[in-house]
Design an enzyme around this catalytic site. Structure first.
Site, short mmCIF file in Angstrom:
data_model
loop_
_atom_site.label_atom_id
_atom_site.label_comp_id
_atom_site.label_asym_id
_atom_site.label_seq_id
_atom_site.Cartn_x
_atom_site.Cartn_y
_atom_site.Cartn_z
N ASP A 179 27.38 -16.14 -69.69
CA ASP A 179 28.35 -16.60 -70.68
C ASP A 179 29.59 -15.75 -70.81
OD1 ASP A 179 28.23 -18.83 -72.42
OD2 ASP A 179 26.19 -18.17 -72.87
N HIS A 190 35.27 -17.97 -63.91
CA HIS A 190 34.05 -18.32 -63.16
C HIS A 190 34.03 -17.57 -61.82
CE1 HIS A 190 32.96 -21.16 -66.16
NE2 HIS A 190 33.90 -22.04 -65.89
N LEU A 203 13.35 -9.25 -53.96
CA LEU A 203 13.72 -9.84 -55.25
C LEU A 203 13.75 -11.36 -55.11
CD1 LEU A 203 15.13 -9.71 -58.15
CD2 LEU A 203 17.29 -9.61 -56.91
C1 FPP Z 1 29.41 -19.99 -68.82
O1 FPP Z 1 30.65 -19.49 -69.25
C2 FPP Z 1 29.36 -20.05 -67.34
C3 FPP Z 1 29.19 -21.19 -66.58
C4 FPP Z 1 29.02 -22.52 -67.19
C5 FPP Z 1 29.20 -21.15 -65.11
C6 FPP Z 1 28.59 -19.97 -64.43
C7 FPP Z 1 28.85 -20.06 -62.98
C8 FPP Z 1 29.27 -19.05 -62.17
C9 FPP Z 1 29.40 -17.65 -62.61
C10 FPP Z 1 29.68 -19.27 -60.73
C11 FPP Z 1 28.83 -20.11 -59.82
C12 FPP Z 1 27.41 -19.72 -59.71
C13 FPP Z 1 26.88 -18.79 -58.88
C14 FPP Z 1 25.43 -18.54 -58.86
C15 FPP Z 1 27.74 -17.95 -58.06
P1 FPP Z 1 31.60 -20.39 -70.15
O2 FPP Z 1 32.47 -21.21 -69.25
O3 FPP Z 1 30.77 -21.17 -71.11
O4 FPP Z 1 32.47 -19.33 -70.88
P2 FPP Z 1 33.00 -19.43 -72.38
O5 FPP Z 1 31.79 -19.57 -73.25
O6 FPP Z 1 33.71 -18.13 -72.56
O7 FPP Z 1 33.91 -20.62 -72.43
#
Ligand code: FPP
Length: 222
Positions: free
Chosen positions: A2, A19, A113
């Site tokens: 997050d 991201h 892992l």
């Molecule tokens: C939440 O942050 C994050 C996500 C919904 C996406 C996570 C995905 C990645 C890090 C990249 C792809 C995956 C891999 C395994 C490399 P948010 O967008 O909800 O952030 P916010 O709460 O600050 O808006």
């Protein structure tokens, strides 16, 4: 993972930049697990609910995942990491699904892992799927309703064969479970850190493990 969006907003960058940095942060966390001897790491990369995000963001997240799988497989193999995935993987774009399947197959014998990606994952959906599988076994006459116990449910979940998590790390200060591993987290210790995921370092991971080590786990006992 997050806080990617907030990390980007704080810097006046588009959300996808957050991201992208978030995908980089995965390396630090897996390195921490390898050093600490943690055998299972599950990353909540994309939820069932995340499909409701703007189409552009969904598309960018899928191509990030695709790139992650294409670019990191060599490193995954070199570090002896076994790649796994849970969720409705059939929802993923075909190309990404294929890459994922290839990564899973190639790394199947690695032992350092278990890195599980939760993709198009929702815990309630997982429980519904498990319930259906159990109901089918009852209907087929191979399982008696009275024989259903906690083990039956555990073994019908996507995570069958994997131990329940000891520690849940929630970044960006969120105090919610957000439909993640609802059954499996029953006795999991939770550490909430204000750090946004793109900034979550190996040191932050170790700090969370140290906090976990100080907890007195009673599993409902005294
Ligand atoms: C939440 O942050 C994050 C996500 C919904 C996406 C996570 C995905 C990645 C890090 C990249 C792809 C995956 C891999 C395994 C490399 P948010 O967008 O909800 O952030 P916010 O709460 O600050 O808006």
């Amino acid at each position: 993972m997050d806080g990617n969006g907030r990390w980007a907003r704080e810097r006046g960058l588009p959300r996808i930049e957050g991201h992208r940095r978030g995908a980089e942060a995965v390396r630090a966390c897996t390195a921490g697990c390898l050093e600490a001897g943690v055998k299972h790491l599950t990353l909540y990369a994309f939820s069932k609910e995340n499909w409701q995000r703007p189409p552009d963001e969904v598309k960018s997240l899928m191509s990030l995942l695709d790139r992650f799988l294409a670019e990191r497989i060599a490193e995954i193999m070199e570090r002896n990491i076994r790649l796994r995935a849970i969720g409705h993987l059939q929802d993923l774009p075909e190309k990404t699904r294929r890459r994922l399947d290839e990564g899973i197959a190639r790394s199947a014998h690695n032992t350092a892992l278990n890195l599980t990606l939760a993709l198009s994952y929702g815990a309630r959906t997982e429980i519904v799927d498990a319930t259906r599988a159990i109901a089918r076994a009852v209907q087929a006459g191979t399982l008696a309703p009275d024989a259903i116990n906690e083990e039956t449910v555990t073994n019908a979940l996507y995570t069958a064969g994997t131990p329940d998590p000891d520690l849940l790390i929630r970044t960006s200060g969120e105090m919610r479970i957000s439909n993640f591993l609802l059954w499996q987290l029953s006795y999991t210790e939770i550490v909430v850190t204000p750090k946004l995921w793109p900034e979550f370092s190996k040191e932050d991971f170790f700090a969370a493990v140290r906090e976990y080590a100080q907890r007195n786990r009673r599993f409902g006992g005294v």
